[in-house]
Design a protein around this motif. Structure first.
Motif, PDB file in Angstrom:
ATOM      1  N   GLN A  28      -2.131  41.063   4.188  1.00  0.00           N
ATOM      2  CA  GLN A  28      -3.415  40.800   4.853  1.00  0.00           C
ATOM      3  C   GLN A  28      -4.579  41.373   4.054  1.00  0.00           C
ATOM      4  N   GLU A  29      -4.377  42.527   3.463  1.00  0.00           N
ATOM      5  CA  GLU A  29      -5.433  43.116   2.630  1.00  0.00           C
ATOM      6  C   GLU A  29      -5.696  42.221   1.413  1.00  0.00           C
ATOM      7  N   CYS A  30      -4.629  41.703   0.814  1.00  0.00           N
ATOM      8  CA  CYS A  30      -4.793  40.785  -0.326  1.00  0.00           C
ATOM      9  C   CYS A  30      -5.557  39.531   0.099  1.00  0.00           C
ATOM     10  N   GLU A  31      -5.207  38.994   1.237  1.00  0.00           N
ATOM     11  CA  GLU A  31      -5.870  37.789   1.726  1.00  0.00           C
ATOM     12  C   GLU A  31      -7.353  38.052   1.988  1.00  0.00           C
ATOM     13  N   SER A  32      -7.664  39.193   2.534  1.00  0.00           N
ATOM     14  CA  SER A  32      -9.049  39.558   2.776  1.00  0.00           C
ATOM     15  C   SER A  32      -9.825  39.667   1.464  1.00  0.00           C
ATOM     16  N   LEU A  33      -9.196  40.267   0.458  1.00  0.00           N
ATOM     17  CA  LEU A  33      -9.842  40.402  -0.851  1.00  0.00           C
ATOM     18  C   LEU A  33     -10.087  39.043  -1.496  1.00  0.00           C
ATOM     19  N   VAL A  34      -9.125  38.158  -1.406  1.00  0.00           N
ATOM     20  CA  VAL A  34      -9.285  36.822  -1.995  1.00  0.00           C
ATOM     21  C   VAL A  34     -10.411  36.072  -1.283  1.00  0.00           C
ATOM     22  N   THR A  35     -10.472  36.196   0.028  1.00  0.00           N
ATOM     23  CA  THR A  35     -11.547  35.544   0.780  1.00  0.00           C
ATOM     24  C   THR A  35     -12.907  36.056   0.324  1.00  0.00           C
ATOM     25  N   GLU A  36     -13.039  37.372   0.191  1.00  0.00           N
ATOM     26  CA  GLU A  36     -14.309  37.941  -0.264  1.00  0.00           C
ATOM     27  C   GLU A  36     -14.661  37.483  -1.672  1.00  0.00           C
ATOM     28  N   LEU A  37     -13.659  37.436  -2.548  1.00  0.00           N
ATOM     29  CA  LEU A  37     -13.908  36.979  -3.915  1.00  0.00           C
ATOM     30  C   LEU A  37     -14.303  35.502  -3.951  1.00  0.00           C
ATOM     31  N   CYS A  38     -13.681  34.687  -3.113  1.00  0.00           N
ATOM     32  CA  CYS A  38     -14.046  33.266  -3.043  1.00  0.00           C
ATOM     33  C   CYS A  38     -15.512  33.113  -2.636  1.00  0.00           C
ATOM     34  N   ILE A  39     -15.929  33.893  -1.663  1.00  0.00           N
ATOM     35  CA  ILE A  39     -17.320  33.821  -1.196  1.00  0.00           C
ATOM     36  C   ILE A  39     -18.264  34.345  -2.278  1.00  0.00           C
ATOM     37  N   LEU A  40     -17.947  35.501  -2.819  1.00  0.00           N
ATOM     38  CA  LEU A  40     -18.797  36.132  -3.817  1.00  0.00           C
ATOM     39  C   LEU A  40     -18.949  35.271  -5.072  1.00  0.00           C
ATOM     40  N   CYS A  41     -17.853  34.684  -5.519  1.00  0.00           N
ATOM     41  CA  CYS A  41     -17.862  33.916  -6.769  1.00  0.00           C
ATOM     42  C   CYS A  41     -18.067  32.422  -6.529  1.00  0.00           C
ATOM     43  N   ARG A  42     -18.290  32.059  -5.282  1.00  0.00           N
ATOM     44  CA  ARG A  42     -18.497  30.652  -4.898  1.00  0.00           C
ATOM     45  C   ARG A  42     -17.345  29.759  -5.360  1.00  0.00           C
ATOM     46  N   LEU A  43     -16.131  30.267  -5.145  1.00  0.00           N
ATOM     47  CA  LEU A  43     -14.934  29.496  -5.463  1.00  0.00           C
ATOM     48  C   LEU A  43     -14.540  28.675  -4.238  1.00  0.00           C
ATOM     49  N   PRO A  44     -14.024  27.484  -4.453  1.00  0.00           N
ATOM     50  CA  PRO A  44     -13.594  26.684  -3.297  1.00  0.00           C
ATOM     51  C   PRO A  44     -12.395  27.342  -2.619  1.00  0.00           C
ATOM     52  N   SER A  45     -12.528  27.641  -1.347  1.00  0.00           N
ATOM     53  CA  SER A  45     -11.469  28.350  -0.639  1.00  0.00           C
ATOM     54  C   SER A  45     -10.219  27.496  -0.479  1.00  0.00           C
ATOM     55  N   ASP A  46     -10.336  26.174  -0.561  1.00  0.00           N
ATOM     56  CA  ASP A  46      -9.153  25.337  -0.390  1.00  0.00           C
ATOM     57  C   ASP A  46      -8.176  25.496  -1.555  1.00  0.00           C
ATOM     58  N   VAL A  47      -8.643  25.992  -2.673  1.00  0.00           N
ATOM     59  CA  VAL A  47      -7.746  26.246  -3.805  1.00  0.00           C
ATOM     60  C   VAL A  47      -6.788  27.382  -3.453  1.00  0.00           C
ATOM     61  N   TYR A  48      -7.279  28.381  -2.733  1.00  0.00           N
ATOM     62  CA  TYR A  48      -6.480  29.550  -2.407  1.00  0.00           C
ATOM     63  C   TYR A  48      -5.870  29.493  -1.019  1.00  0.00           C
ATOM     64  N   PHE A  49      -6.453  28.701  -0.147  1.00  0.00           N
ATOM     65  CA  PHE A  49      -5.954  28.560   1.219  1.00  0.00           C
ATOM     66  C   PHE A  49      -5.851  27.079   1.576  1.00  0.00           C
ATOM     67  N   PRO A  50      -5.004  26.314   0.879  1.00  0.00           N
ATOM     68  CA  PRO A  50      -4.940  24.867   1.128  1.00  0.00           C
ATOM     69  C   PRO A  50      -4.510  24.523   2.544  1.00  0.00           C
ATOM     70  N   GLU A  51      -3.770  25.411   3.203  1.00  0.00           N
ATOM     71  CA  GLU A  51      -3.332  25.146   4.564  1.00  0.00           C
ATOM     72  C   GLU A  51      -4.493  25.071   5.557  1.00  0.00           C
ATOM     73  N   LEU A  52      -5.639  25.605   5.175  1.00  0.00           N
ATOM     74  CA  LEU A  52      -6.804  25.580   6.054  1.00  0.00           C
ATOM     75  C   LEU A  52      -7.636  24.322   5.874  1.00  0.00           C
ATOM     76  N   HIS A  53      -7.355  23.564   4.829  1.00  0.00           N
ATOM     77  CA  HIS A  53      -8.184  22.417   4.499  1.00  0.00           C
ATOM     78  C   HIS A  53      -7.308  21.209   4.217  1.00  0.00           C
ATOM     79  N   GLU A  54      -7.048  20.421   5.239  1.00  0.00           N
ATOM     80  CA  GLU A  54      -6.142  19.285   5.097  1.00  0.00           C
ATOM     81  C   GLU A  54      -6.676  18.216   4.149  1.00  0.00           C
TER      82      GLU A  54
END
Length: 120
Positions: A88-114
């Motif tokens: 969960q800590e890793c997932e939280s860090l990846v989410t923050e990095l996606c937001i900070l670096c403006r990375l598409p979150s579907d690349v890291y969390f494809p299950e959230l974006h059909e």
């Protein structure tokens, strides 16, 4: 994300009841990670760099539990709880990095974006 997946796989190991736990994932290592770490906010950088220490602490708690209880339910429960928390800590860090670096979150969390389309 690979480390998060290894943590979750270890935490969700279906063979635990009545069986020996598999070895926990190897320590997370950032030595080969390229990029300029200094551009990250200090608190975020601290959380990232703290992961190996947190993992060592959790592994020690698992070893201590094994020494006290053996390979029974208590031991697997402690291992599951600690590695879910680490995942969960890793997932939280990846989410923050996606937001900070403006990375598409579907690349890291494809299950959230059909749709498979970038959402950020």
């Amino acid at each position: 994300m690979e480390f998060r997946d290894r943590c979750q796989d270890f935490a969700d190991c279906p063979e635990w009841p009545g069986m020996m736990l598999p070895a926990p994932p190897g320590l997370v290592d950032f030595e080969d990670t390229e990029g300029d770490w200094s551009v990250l906010p200090g608190a975020l950088l601290l959380r990232i760099r703290r992961l190996p220490l947190l993992q060592k602490k959790f592994n020690q708690a698992i070893r201590d539990c094994f020494e006290e209880y053996g390979a029974d339910f208590e031991y697997s429960e402690v291992a599951t709880h600690r590695y879910r928390k680490l995942g969960q800590e890793c997932e939280s860090l990846v989410t923050e990095l996606c937001i900070l670096c403006r990375l598409p979150s579907d690349v890291y969390f494809p299950e959230l974006h059909e749709s498979g389309h970038p959402t950020n």
